[in-house]
Design a protein around this motif. Structure first.
Motif, mmCIF file in Angstrom:
data_model
loop_
_atom_site.group_PDB
_atom_site.id
_atom_site.type_symbol
_atom_site.label_atom_id
_atom_site.label_comp_id
_atom_site.label_asym_id
_atom_site.label_seq_id
_atom_site.Cartn_x
_atom_site.Cartn_y
_atom_site.Cartn_z
ATOM 1 N N PRO A 13 -16.796 -99.768 -39.528
ATOM 2 C CA PRO A 13 -17.164 -101.036 -38.878
ATOM 3 C C PRO A 13 -15.947 -101.915 -38.553
ATOM 4 N N SER B 222 -23.384 -100.749 -37.461
ATOM 5 C CA SER B 222 -22.449 -101.481 -36.601
ATOM 6 C C SER B 222 -22.011 -100.643 -35.403
ATOM 7 N N LEU C 141 -24.928 -100.867 -32.999
ATOM 8 C CA LEU C 141 -25.019 -102.184 -32.355
ATOM 9 C C LEU C 141 -23.944 -102.333 -31.279
ATOM 10 N N ASN C 142 -22.737 -101.872 -31.576
ATOM 11 C CA ASN C 142 -21.668 -101.923 -30.575
ATOM 12 C C ASN C 142 -22.024 -101.105 -29.345
ATOM 13 N N SER D 7 -33.109 -100.935 -39.980
ATOM 14 C CA SER D 7 -32.065 -101.938 -40.200
ATOM 15 C C SER D 7 -32.508 -103.292 -39.671
ATOM 16 N N ARG E 188 -30.510 -105.786 -38.841
ATOM 17 C CA ARG E 188 -29.680 -106.184 -37.697
ATOM 18 C C ARG E 188 -30.137 -105.479 -36.414
ATOM 19 N N VAL F 120 -21.591 -109.418 -46.135
ATOM 20 C CA VAL F 120 -21.268 -108.252 -45.322
ATOM 21 C C VAL F 120 -20.511 -107.205 -46.149
ATOM 22 N N PRO G 190 -17.699 -102.548 -46.624
ATOM 23 C CA PRO G 190 -18.860 -103.021 -45.870
ATOM 24 C C PRO G 190 -20.157 -102.514 -46.512
ATOM 25 N N GLN H 29 -23.751 -101.037 -46.734
ATOM 26 C CA GLN H 29 -24.581 -100.153 -45.912
ATOM 27 C C GLN H 29 -26.055 -100.458 -46.236
ATOM 28 N N GLU I 277 -24.173 -104.157 -43.115
ATOM 29 C CA GLU I 277 -23.282 -104.171 -41.947
ATOM 30 C C GLU I 277 -23.612 -105.264 -40.937
#
Ligand code: ZN
Length: 388
Positions: free
Chosen positions: A249, A283, A286-287, A314, A316, A353, A381, A383, A388
């Motif tokens: 991440p 992450s 998401l990116n 998740s 997020r 985080v 980070p 998990q 994340e």
């Protein structure tokens, strides 16, 4: 309870010291007649609930000789553990001042005094004492460990490196992971002081003794990126997957900057797809979904997130999915999505985080040395569903 027990023991210890002393003393010794009076005084202070005065008196009474040294040492360390450092220091200094002390007893008392100074934050004095003890004493190894602790707290990395190397030789254990952090600390300082070439040299040094140093790779990438060497920065960042994939991440933001500087953001998309096949980190997903939204469209990003969330739930991910849907929804569905969004936002707001897998310390900043347990490389980070 411990304190009460101590009070009960003190008169016993003092009395036994007195009896032992009495056996050895002749009637001419002036101390002989003083002791019972002091003893009674001490008891009186205890009964009057003046424990400080009582303890001081009992310590004075407890004559230092080869029979009572151990009692003094035990009392001193007890006071230190209770946080009464001044009293511990007095006991140990009092011991050391005695010329009749055997060399081993003296070394032990010095070692205890060093720990008192540490606890009192008197690092300079502790450093001098432990420095002496390192050279020739049965406490040499422990003294080295304390010195390492002092130099880390003082951020004296040059000395920390020297001591860690000495401990490594003495114990036969590798300290390269920790020493590589000390080089990274020096590299960061050099970089902040406007010396990128020296900083880079120190990064390489860190990597030469610990090829898995994620921190050195991240710093190297930052220096290369800010010097305009994007390809070198990208190579350093991509190395991290092999070093420790838990830190992936951390590379995503800097890597995107490099590709953008090169004018090739689509290569980021290719890379993310590539690593997502090996590591299903939220992450990365998401990116990637963000890039899909930007370079393709919301529908593609939405379908991608939905599929990912099936096998890797998740918070997020759900939050992002709601974001995309709000844009296209019509009332009254849009209002309902807004309520859902406020729930996920609140849930995520205070989520840490990073966390330490040893002591559980958690927060929103990546620390290479855990502020809780002071270990290196234990904060990573988080998990999982909320991570994340
Ligand atoms: Zn910790």
């Amino acid at each position: 309870m411990l304190f009460e027990t101590l009070f009960l023991l003190l008169p016993v210890a003092a009395l036994s010291g007195w009896i032992m002393g009495r056996r050895q003393l002749t009637k001419k010794d002036p101390r002989f007649s003083d002791i019972p009076l002091d003893y009674l005084k001490g008891l009186n202070f205890l009964l009057d609930e003046q424990p400080d005065k009582a303890i001081d008196l009992f310590i004075q009474m407890l004559e230092v000789n080869n029979d009572t040294v151990e009692t003094h040492l035990a009392l001193g360390s007890l006071f230190r553990r209770r946080g009464e450092v001044d009293r511990a220091i007095r006991i140990h200094q009092n011991l050391i001042a005695r010329p009749t002390l055997l060399p081993a007893q003296r070394a032990h008392a010095l070692f205890e005094l060093g720990q008192d100074y540490m606890k009192a934050g008197l690092f300079d004095r502790a450093e001098t004492l432990f420095g002496e003890l390192v050279e020739s004493s049965p406490h040499s190894e422990q003294a080295l460990a304390y010195l390492l602790d002092i130099y880390q707290q003082e951020k004296d990395w040059t000395n920390a490196i020297k001591i860690a190397q000495r401990i490594a030789v003495k114990t036969g254990k590798s300290f390269n992971d920790i020493i590589s952090h000390f080089y990274c600390e020096q590299a960061e300082t050099a970089y902040k002081q406007g010396e990128p070439a020296r900083a880079m040299k120190l990064c390489k040094k860190a990597l030469s003794i610990n090829r898995k140093s994620v921190r050195a790779s991240l710093l190297e990438a930052q220096i290369e990126h800010e010097s305009g060497n994007e390809n070198a920065a990208i190579r350093a960042l991509k190395r991290i997957e092999q070093q420790d994939a838990d830190y992936l991440p951390e590379i995503l933001g800097p890597l995107l900057h490099c590709y953008e500087s090169l004018g090739k953001p689509e290569e980021m998309l290719v890379y993310l797809r590539d690593i997502l096949a090996r590591h299903d980190a939220i992450s990365i997903m998401l990116n990637l979904s963000g890039l899909l939204q930007y370079y393709q469209d919301d529908e593609t990003a939405e379908a991608f997130i939905e599929e990912f969330l099936h096998h890797r739930p998740s918070l997020r991910g759900m939050d992002r999915l709601i974001d995309i849907n709000i844009k296209h929804a019509k009332e009254p569905v849009q209002e309902k999505l807004r309520i859902l969004k406020s729930v996920t936002s609140q849930l995520l707001e205070d989520k840490p985080v990073y966390s330490c897998h040893i002591c559980g310390f958690s927060g929103k900043t990546l620390h290479w040395q855990c502020p809780g347990c002071k270990r290196w490389d234990t904060v990573k980070p988080i998990q999982g569903v909320e991570g994340e």
